[in-house]
Design an enzyme around this catalytic site. Structure first.
Site, PDB file in Angstrom:
ATOM      1  N   GLU A   1      -3.669  -9.832   0.097  1.00 22.77           N
ATOM      2  CA  GLU A   1      -2.973  -9.549  -1.164  1.00 22.77           C
ATOM      3  C   GLU A   1      -1.868 -10.563  -1.475  1.00 22.77           C
ATOM      4  O   GLU A   1      -0.718 -10.196  -1.723  1.00 22.77           O
ATOM      5  CB  GLU A   1      -2.445  -8.105  -1.159  1.00 22.77           C
TER       6      GLU A   1
ATOM      7  N   ASN B   1      -8.127 -11.772   1.744  1.00 24.96           N
ATOM      8  CA  ASN B   1      -8.593 -10.488   1.211  1.00 24.96           C
ATOM      9  C   ASN B   1      -7.690 -10.070   0.057  1.00 24.96           C
ATOM     10  O   ASN B   1      -6.483 -10.323   0.089  1.00 24.96           O
ATOM     11  CB  ASN B   1      -8.487  -9.469   2.368  1.00 24.96           C
TER      12      ASN B   1
ATOM     13  N   HIS C   1     -11.442  -1.419  -4.592  1.00 27.33           N
ATOM     14  CA  HIS C   1     -10.930  -0.072  -4.862  1.00 27.33           C
ATOM     15  C   HIS C   1     -11.176   0.200  -6.344  1.00 27.33           C
ATOM     16  O   HIS C   1     -10.368  -0.169  -7.205  1.00 27.33           O
ATOM     17  CB  HIS C   1      -9.437   0.014  -4.528  1.00 27.33           C
TER      18      HIS C   1
ATOM     19  N   GLU D   1     -13.168  -2.945   1.246  1.00 26.91           N
ATOM     20  CA  GLU D   1     -12.437  -1.665   1.191  1.00 26.91           C
ATOM     21  C   GLU D   1     -12.976  -0.773   0.071  1.00 26.91           C
ATOM     22  O   GLU D   1     -12.214  -0.152  -0.661  1.00 26.91           O
ATOM     23  CB  GLU D   1     -10.935  -1.917   0.975  1.00 26.91           C
TER      24      GLU D   1
ATOM     25  N   ASP E   1     -14.003   1.916  -2.357  1.00 25.36           N
ATOM     26  CA  ASP E   1     -13.999   3.345  -2.721  1.00 25.36           C
ATOM     27  C   ASP E   1     -14.013   3.433  -4.241  1.00 25.36           C
ATOM     28  O   ASP E   1     -13.687   2.467  -4.936  1.00 25.36           O
ATOM     29  CB  ASP E   1     -12.863   4.157  -2.079  1.00 25.36           C
TER      30      ASP E   1
HETATM   31  O1  G3I Z   1       1.613   8.045  10.355  1.00 27.25           O
HETATM   32  C1  G3I Z   1       2.600   8.552   9.451  1.00 27.25           C
HETATM   33  C2  G3I Z   1       2.904   9.998   9.756  1.00 27.25           C
HETATM   34  O2  G3I Z   1       3.477  10.073  11.033  1.00 27.25           O
HETATM   35  C3  G3I Z   1       3.848  10.540   8.678  1.00 27.25           C
HETATM   36  O3  G3I Z   1       4.037  11.907   8.887  1.00 27.25           O
HETATM   37  C4  G3I Z   1       3.253  10.331   7.300  1.00 27.25           C
HETATM   38  C5  G3I Z   1       4.219  10.768   6.200  1.00 27.25           C
HETATM   39  O4  G3I Z   1       4.018  10.053   5.000  1.00 27.25           O
HETATM   40  O5  G3I Z   1       2.987   8.964   7.117  1.00 27.25           O
HETATM   41  C6  G3I Z   1       2.057   8.441   8.048  1.00 27.25           C
HETATM   42  O6  G3I Z   1       1.849   7.091   7.774  1.00 27.25           O
HETATM   43  C7  G3I Z   1       1.090   6.811   6.621  1.00 27.25           C
HETATM   44  C8  G3I Z   1      -0.099   5.957   7.056  1.00 27.25           C
HETATM   45  O7  G3I Z   1      -0.837   5.572   5.920  1.00 27.25           O
HETATM   46  C9  G3I Z   1      -1.048   6.701   7.985  1.00 27.25           C
HETATM   47  O8  G3I Z   1      -1.602   7.791   7.339  1.00 27.25           O
HETATM   48  C10 G3I Z   1       1.950   6.029   5.651  1.00 27.25           C
HETATM   49  O9  G3I Z   1       2.976   6.873   5.153  1.00 27.25           O
HETATM   50  C11 G3I Z   1       1.099   5.542   4.509  1.00 27.25           C
HETATM   51  O10 G3I Z   1       1.887   4.691   3.695  1.00 27.25           O
HETATM   52  C12 G3I Z   1      -0.083   4.760   5.034  1.00 27.25           C
HETATM   53  O11 G3I Z   1      -0.888   4.427   3.944  1.00 27.25           O
HETATM   54  C13 G3I Z   1      -1.843   3.384   4.179  1.00 27.25           C
HETATM   55  C14 G3I Z   1      -1.630   2.296   3.154  1.00 27.25           C
HETATM   56  O12 G3I Z   1      -2.624   1.288   3.306  1.00 27.25           O
HETATM   57  C15 G3I Z   1      -0.262   1.642   3.281  1.00 27.25           C
HETATM   58  O13 G3I Z   1      -0.017   0.809   2.207  1.00 27.25           O
HETATM   59  C16 G3I Z   1      -3.223   3.968   4.000  1.00 27.25           C
HETATM   60  O14 G3I Z   1      -3.484   4.899   5.061  1.00 27.25           O
HETATM   61  C17 G3I Z   1      -4.276   2.853   4.017  1.00 27.25           C
HETATM   62  O15 G3I Z   1      -5.521   3.393   3.623  1.00 27.25           O
HETATM   63  C18 G3I Z   1      -3.895   1.783   3.016  1.00 27.25           C
HETATM   64  O16 G3I Z   1      -4.856   0.754   3.102  1.00 27.25           O
HETATM   65  C19 G3I Z   1      -4.672  -0.350   2.216  1.00 27.25           C
HETATM   66  C20 G3I Z   1      -5.197  -1.583   2.939  1.00 27.25           C
HETATM   67  O17 G3I Z   1      -4.570  -1.738   4.192  1.00 27.25           O
HETATM   68  C21 G3I Z   1      -5.006  -2.846   2.107  1.00 27.25           C
HETATM   69  N1  G3I Z   1      -5.592  -2.679   0.803  1.00 27.25           N
HETATM   70  C22 G3I Z   1      -5.222  -1.484   0.066  1.00 27.25           C
HETATM   71  C23 G3I Z   1      -5.462  -0.235   0.896  1.00 27.25           C
HETATM   72  C24 G3I Z   1      -5.155   1.010   0.120  1.00 27.25           C
HETATM   73  O18 G3I Z   1      -3.798   1.076  -0.222  1.00 27.25           O
END
Ligand code: G3I
Length: 548
Positions: free
Chosen positions: A157, A198, A234, A263, A265
């Protein structure tokens, strides 16, 4: 292939009367069977917590996909939350699972403006460069040589929607040089891994994807090791489908890079309805078809697989249901769409015709080119490619695949007789009969007619420099390997290299060809490069390049 017709079960799930559509016509065989038949991967992003705790999640992850990406576990905040304190529990969990299930892992992601800890973001330029090199060397280096981890998102990104560079802390601190530096560090850490850039909203031809195209072209012209471009995909049904996806994938492929959907969806405005499911399924079909149609498209990774675990509802309120299984692990129409697009959606049981007898040419000590008369396929799913086998005794072992009626075999042993045969494969996975055997013998080792080396200093700063390209040119006859030696000034340290394997003894550096660039025809050349750190202000440069 048999299709079992199954009643569509509709249930009124709640007093709010949201429609839950379950169990579409069951598709035969897991997704990966059909992806493999096409020479592609079908993957999913995997989250560590359900992988550890839910049998249904684990079973689907293991059986349906032949490639996985860690959804979060390999990101910087997960692997190096504090300076030089590495934690690989989640990353190893993903890699071990993949190894147990014969899957490939795509590493995601090394340099991104999100999920990178605060301690990195505030570093000075010099220290940020050190942190990048150290992080990449440690994380990529951990899995170098592990056959499960085959590729990395090195930079994620980097662009704004208008095609300008994103003003991230990386860019604001280092300028765009962070991109080339990261790729070089990744190549140095694992010369065999495929290195990708990416991004999202680059699926169609637009300002952002064109900026990415121009960057990839420019980096590759400077020998920066960008091997692959990832199109996140996405998608959202309310914004329409990028109908020029295939055309866009192909223009990147024409630059010589691999392309992949990383990625995928397709979110809808919830709740689900039969109509929205149908539209969503069509989007999935379109994406898989586009990848199928582009030879350089390695495969499709879906960003998760069950609506139970998806980033979408957390980010886009009132949107979701973006994946191919519902929250209860039931296959949705989008699953069937992916399945049908991968297997051709036919009941093809007719194998392709038998390929012609292969003939061997360009035989060297480590490789040969095989060419044969093409097969045809009349069963409906279309000719997908060829499997190439080596016969030893009565055992045939697959040694290569090809999507054309020719293949370059590499990594062969010198002075060895090979018996090889070819089988054609169609989109439904049917294999033809064996072609007749071809026999050839590789030549002996040795370097042949000599070589020469010249070096260019690409850039230098007070504490280091990059030498690139070092151009290796074969003499009056072909060579199959080369070794360049040169002298490094006292106090200088090699911090990275690409397209060659470097060893240092005292001040003497020995650079040997990589597996893929040892063969040079008479007068042909190849290049490698390396990066050095030096005491502040010591402006000496390496000297005495010789090639043998
Ligand atoms: O693990 C913590 C947990 O302990 C806590 O209770 C909870 C509360 O919010 O957060 C949890 O962490 C989260 C993590 O995902 C695991 O679930 C983060 O807040 C959350 O911000 C994080 O989001 C991820 C996101 O990237 C971050 O920007 C998504 O799972 C993940 O699917 C997403 O993936 C990205 C790719 O890496 C890059 N391209 C876009 C894509 C979608 O946004």
């Amino acid at each position: 292939m048999k299709w079992r017709s199954l009643a569509v079960v509709c249930a009124l799930a709640s007093a709010a009367a949201s429609l839950v559509i379950a169990a579409p016509a069951e598709a035969s065989g897991p997704l990966k069977t059909h992806a493999v038949a096409r020479g592609k991967f079908i993957g999913a992003a995997i989250a560590t917590s359900p992988l550890a705790n839910e049998t249904a999640y684990r079973n689907i992850a293991a059986t349906e996909f032949n490639q996985i990406t860690a959804e979060n576990a390999m990101k910087w905040e997960s692997t190096e939350p504090n300076d030089n304190q590495y934690t690989f529990a989640g990353a190893d969990q993903i890699v071990n699972f993949a190894t147990q299930n014969g899957q490939q892992v795509h590493g995601h992601t090394l340099i991104w403006h999100q999920q990178t800890p605060g301690w990195v973001q505030g570093l000075s330029a010099a220290n940020m460069r050190i942190a990048i090199n150290d992080h990449i060397a440690t994380v990529v280096g951990r899995y170098a040589g592990n056959p499960t981890v085959v590729s990395w998102d090195v930079v994620n990104e980097a662009f704004n929607e208008d095609g300008t560079f994103r003003q991230s802390f990386w860019y604001n601190t280092l300028g765009q040089s962070y991109i080339a530096d990261a790729f070089r560090a990744a190549r140095a850490a694992d010369p065999d891994a495929r290195l990708c850039i990416n991004d999202y909203n680059v699926e169609g031809i637009n300002a952002k994807s064109t900026a990415m195209y121009n960057l990839v072209q420019s980096l590759r012209s400077q020998n920066v090791p960008v091997d692959c471009v990832g199109f996140q995909s996405h998608l959202a049904t309310q914004y329409g489908f990028p109908n020029d996806l295939q055309q866009n994938l192909q223009r990147f492929a024409n630059l010589g890079v691999q392309v992949r959907i990383t990625e995928l969806d397709v979110r809808i405005q919830t709740p689900r309805t039969a109509q929205k499911d149908t539209t969503q399924a069509q989007y999935y079909t379109n994406v898989v078809n586009a990848c199928n149609a582009v030879t350089a498209c390695a495969g499709v990774t879906i960003w998760g697989f069950t609506d139970k675990y998806s980033w979408v509802p957390d980010t886009f309120p009132s949107e979701g249901a973006a994946l191919i299984y519902d929250e209860n692990y039931q296959q949705k129409p989008s699953y069937t769409a992916v399945h049908n697009a991968l297997d051709g959606g036919t009941t093809d049981t007719t194998p392709p015709t038998t390929p012609g007898t292969p003939t061997a040419s360009n035989i060297t000590s480590s490789g040969a080119t095989l060419t044969w008369t093409a097969s045809t396929d009349t069963g409906g799913s279309g000719l997908a490619g060829y499997n190439i086998y080596r016969r030893v005794g009565s055992t045939d072992t697959q040694i290569a695949t090809s999507t054309t009626n020719s293949v370059n075999l590499t990594g062969l042993t010198a002075s060895t007789q090979y018996q090889v045969l070819v089988r054609a494969r169609d989109g439904a996975g049917n294999l033809s009969a064996n072609s007749a055997l071809a026999t050839f013998t590789t030549t002996g080792g040795g370097t042949g007619g000599g070589c020469s080396a010249t070096a260019t200093t690409q850039t230098q700063w007070s504490e280091g420099y990059v030498i690139e390209p070092v151009r290796v040119t074969a003499g009056s006859s072909a060579i199959t390997s080369w070794t360049v030696t040169f002298t490094l000034p006292a106090g200088h340290t090699i911090t990275g290299s690409w397209n060659a394997t470097l060893t240092v003894s005292g001040q003497t550096v020995t650079a040997r060809n990589a597996a893929y660039n040892g063969n040079l025809g008479a007068g042909a050349s190849t290049t490698f490069g390396f990066q050095v750190s030096r005491p502040n202000g010591n402006t000496s440069l390496p000297s005495g390049y010789t090639c043998a």
